[in-house]
Design a protein around this motif. Structure first.
Motif, PDB file in Angstrom:
ATOM      1  N   THR A  85       2.138  -6.478  -8.500  1.00 22.95           N
ATOM      2  CA  THR A  85       2.741  -6.950  -9.748  1.00 22.95           C
ATOM      3  C   THR A  85       1.911  -6.502 -10.954  1.00 22.95           C
ATOM      4  O   THR A  85       2.467  -6.046 -11.956  1.00 22.95           O
ATOM      5  CB  THR A  85       2.888  -8.484  -9.719  1.00 22.95           C
ATOM      6  N   LYS A  90       7.731  -4.080  -8.624  1.00 17.50           N
ATOM      7  CA  LYS A  90       8.570  -5.242  -8.399  1.00 17.50           C
ATOM      8  C   LYS A  90       8.241  -5.827  -7.028  1.00 17.50           C
ATOM      9  O   LYS A  90       8.111  -5.096  -6.038  1.00 17.50           O
ATOM     10  CB  LYS A  90      10.045  -4.835  -8.455  1.00 17.50           C
ATOM     11  N   SER A 105       9.006  -4.545  -1.781  1.00 18.79           N
ATOM     12  CA  SER A 105       8.776  -3.795  -3.007  1.00 18.79           C
ATOM     13  C   SER A 105       9.489  -2.460  -2.830  1.00 18.79           C
ATOM     14  O   SER A 105       9.880  -2.109  -1.714  1.00 18.79           O
ATOM     15  CB  SER A 105       7.273  -3.597  -3.252  1.00 18.79           C
TER      16      SER A 105
END
Length: 120
Positions: A85, A90, A105
């Motif tokens: 992050t 993401k 992710s």
């Protein structure tokens, strides 16, 4: 007689190696390993963390899979999610695998990657 998985190959569009290096080495913390010269001429890049290898090969007309993905076992999953992050990736948590904490992710070209850690 199968002893282990040697590597997992993912695809990517031609010319995306700089973005892949930024994600797999810079975000995930993997080490890029050299491809044999005959294979390097085809493009793509390879990465390793401990015994785990991911090979990214280029593919004309590439389209990321909505379901297929490698799953990477990690330690200290909370800290690892924070690392991703903090580097702009993401992270989507999923609590549907009993006995595990896990999240997904996506790399810069849309390949989904699962990260999981067994719950003690």
């Amino acid at each position: 007689m199968i002893a282990a998985i040697d590597h997992v190959q993912l695809a990517a569009p031609p010319g995306t190696e700089p973005e892949l290096r930024a994600y797999y080495a810079g975000v995930l913390g993997m080490t890029e390993i050299p491809k044999p010269p005959v294979l390097a001429a085809r493009g793509g890049c390879w990465f390793q963390a401990g015994p785990v290898q991911l090979h990214l090969g280029t593919e004309d007309g590439f389209r990321p899979s909505a379901k297929a993905h490698p799953a990477l076992r990690v330690t200290d999953i909370e800290a690892y999610a924070e690392r991703l992050t903090a580097r702009g990736a993401k992270v989507t948590w999923d609590g549907n695998l009993p006995g595990h904490r896990r999240f997904y992710s996506w790399d810069p070209v849309g390949n989904r990657i699962e990260f999981l850690e067994p719950v003690s």
